[in-house]
Structures are given as C-alpha cells and as structure tokens.
Design a protein around this motif. Structure first.
Motif, PDB file in Angstrom:
ATOM      1  N   TYR A  24      -3.294 -13.923 -37.320  1.00  0.00           N
ATOM      2  CA  TYR A  24      -1.994 -14.203 -37.935  1.00  0.00           C
ATOM      3  C   TYR A  24      -0.921 -14.392 -36.867  1.00  0.00           C
ATOM      4  N   GLU A  25      -0.929 -13.563 -35.839  1.00  0.00           N
ATOM      5  CA  GLU A  25       0.032 -13.720 -34.739  1.00  0.00           C
ATOM      6  C   GLU A  25      -0.174 -15.065 -34.035  1.00  0.00           C
ATOM      7  N   ILE A  26      -1.430 -15.460 -33.857  1.00  0.00           N
ATOM      8  CA  ILE A  26      -1.719 -16.724 -33.184  1.00  0.00           C
ATOM      9  C   ILE A  26      -1.269 -17.900 -34.052  1.00  0.00           C
ATOM     10  N   ILE A  27      -1.508 -17.811 -35.355  1.00  0.00           N
ATOM     11  CA  ILE A  27      -1.103 -18.894 -36.261  1.00  0.00           C
ATOM     12  C   ILE A  27       0.417 -19.041 -36.306  1.00  0.00           C
ATOM     13  N   LYS A  28       1.129 -17.899 -36.255  1.00  0.00           N
ATOM     14  CA  LYS A  28       2.589 -17.943 -36.256  1.00  0.00           C
ATOM     15  C   LYS A  28       3.120 -18.618 -35.003  1.00  0.00           C
ATOM     16  N   GLY A  29       2.351 -18.590 -33.932  1.00  0.00           N
ATOM     17  CA  GLY A  29       2.778 -19.219 -32.692  1.00  0.00           C
ATOM     18  C   GLY A  29       3.391 -18.236 -31.714  1.00  0.00           C
ATOM     19  N   ASP A  30       3.547 -16.992 -32.110  1.00  0.00           N
ATOM     20  CA  ASP A  30       4.141 -15.963 -31.251  1.00  0.00           C
ATOM     21  C   ASP A  30       3.023 -15.069 -30.744  1.00  0.00           C
ATOM     22  N   TYR A  31       2.328 -15.524 -29.694  1.00  0.00           N
ATOM     23  CA  TYR A  31       1.179 -14.780 -29.202  1.00  0.00           C
ATOM     24  C   TYR A  31       1.105 -14.829 -27.688  1.00  0.00           C
ATOM     25  N   THR A  32       0.306 -13.921 -27.154  1.00  0.00           N
ATOM     26  CA  THR A  32       0.053 -13.869 -25.712  1.00  0.00           C
ATOM     27  C   THR A  32      -1.455 -14.003 -25.493  1.00  0.00           C
ATOM     28  N   ALA A  33      -1.832 -14.022 -24.242  1.00  0.00           N
ATOM     29  CA  ALA A  33      -3.256 -14.099 -23.915  1.00  0.00           C
ATOM     30  C   ALA A  33      -3.989 -12.851 -24.393  1.00  0.00           C
ATOM     31  N   LEU A  34      -3.303 -11.726 -24.426  1.00  0.00           N
ATOM     32  CA  LEU A  34      -3.912 -10.489 -24.909  1.00  0.00           C
ATOM     33  C   LEU A  34      -4.278 -10.600 -26.384  1.00  0.00           C
ATOM     34  N   ASP A  35      -3.436 -11.268 -27.180  1.00  0.00           N
ATOM     35  CA  ASP A  35      -3.744 -11.455 -28.599  1.00  0.00           C
ATOM     36  C   ASP A  35      -5.022 -12.268 -28.787  1.00  0.00           C
ATOM     37  N   VAL A  36      -5.190 -13.306 -27.997  1.00  0.00           N
ATOM     38  CA  VAL A  36      -6.395 -14.138 -28.083  1.00  0.00           C
ATOM     39  C   VAL A  36      -7.616 -13.327 -27.658  1.00  0.00           C
ATOM     40  N   PHE A  37      -7.471 -12.560 -26.581  1.00  0.00           N
ATOM     41  CA  PHE A  37      -8.575 -11.719 -26.103  1.00  0.00           C
ATOM     42  C   PHE A  37      -8.974 -10.690 -27.161  1.00  0.00           C
ATOM     43  N   LEU A  38      -7.995 -10.024 -27.762  1.00  0.00           N
ATOM     44  CA  LEU A  38      -8.290  -9.016 -28.780  1.00  0.00           C
ATOM     45  C   LEU A  38      -8.914  -9.643 -30.020  1.00  0.00           C
ATOM     46  N   LEU A  39      -8.486 -10.849 -30.389  1.00  0.00           N
ATOM     47  CA  LEU A  39      -9.101 -11.545 -31.508  1.00  0.00           C
ATOM     48  C   LEU A  39     -10.584 -11.743 -31.258  1.00  0.00           C
ATOM     49  N   VAL A  40     -10.926 -12.212 -30.083  1.00  0.00           N
ATOM     50  CA  VAL A  40     -12.333 -12.454 -29.744  1.00  0.00           C
ATOM     51  C   VAL A  40     -13.114 -11.146 -29.713  1.00  0.00           C
ATOM     52  N   VAL A  41     -12.542 -10.104 -29.130  1.00  0.00           N
ATOM     53  CA  VAL A  41     -13.231  -8.812 -29.035  1.00  0.00           C
ATOM     54  C   VAL A  41     -13.478  -8.232 -30.423  1.00  0.00           C
ATOM     55  N   PHE A  42     -12.464  -8.242 -31.287  1.00  0.00           N
ATOM     56  CA  PHE A  42     -12.640  -7.686 -32.620  1.00  0.00           C
ATOM     57  C   PHE A  42     -13.616  -8.512 -33.446  1.00  0.00           C
ATOM     58  N   LEU A  43     -13.620  -9.822 -33.277  1.00  0.00           N
ATOM     59  CA  LEU A  43     -14.600 -10.644 -33.988  1.00  0.00           C
ATOM     60  C   LEU A  43     -16.023 -10.340 -33.523  1.00  0.00           C
ATOM     61  N   VAL A  44     -16.203 -10.173 -32.232  1.00  0.00           N
ATOM     62  CA  VAL A  44     -17.533  -9.863 -31.701  1.00  0.00           C
ATOM     63  C   VAL A  44     -18.011  -8.518 -32.239  1.00  0.00           C
ATOM     64  N   PHE A  45     -17.142  -7.498 -32.203  1.00  0.00           N
ATOM     65  CA  PHE A  45     -17.539  -6.192 -32.724  1.00  0.00           C
ATOM     66  C   PHE A  45     -17.790  -6.247 -34.230  1.00  0.00           C
ATOM     67  N   GLY A  46     -16.960  -6.969 -34.961  1.00  0.00           N
ATOM     68  CA  GLY A  46     -17.146  -7.080 -36.401  1.00  0.00           C
ATOM     69  C   GLY A  46     -18.452  -7.762 -36.759  1.00  0.00           C
ATOM     70  N   ILE A  47     -18.768  -8.843 -36.065  1.00  0.00           N
ATOM     71  CA  ILE A  47     -20.018  -9.555 -36.313  1.00  0.00           C
ATOM     72  C   ILE A  47     -21.216  -8.687 -35.922  1.00  0.00           C
TER      73      ILE A  47
END
Length: 60
Positions: A24-47
C-alpha cells in the motif's frame, strides 16, 4: 513435538498483512528502498509458511 499449526497460521496471516501494508505504501508512491525490501521479505516468509501449512506431513 507439539503441533504448531495455529502458530504457523498466525505467522502466515501476519506476514501477508505486513506485506500488504508495505505494498500500500508503494502504491501510494510514498516509499523507500526499505519498504520494497520488507515487502519482498514478508512475501517470502508468507509463501514459505503457506507451503509448510499446505504440504503433506512426511512424519518428520
């Protein structure tokens, strides 16, 4: 060993929830590289936890 199914379900839901919040933060456009990294990490753990929940137990 005790059954950890409930724990794994809670962790899976939490991972996908946090991944959704970061998406949601990435879609809003207000994000940092940490947000992208955390998105990937949480998706990997969730999967990973989803795979663990859905696979057939081999008795291990």
């Amino acid at each position: 060993m005790q059954n950890r199914r409930i724990y794994r379900i809670v962790v899976t839901v939490a991972c996908f929830l946090f991944a959704g919040l970061n998406a949601y933060e990435i879609i809003k456009g207000d994000y940092t590289a940490l947000d992208v990294f955390l998105l990937v990490v949480f998706l990997v753990f969730g999967i990973t936890y989803t795979y663990i929940l859905l696979r057939k137990d081999k008795g291990i």
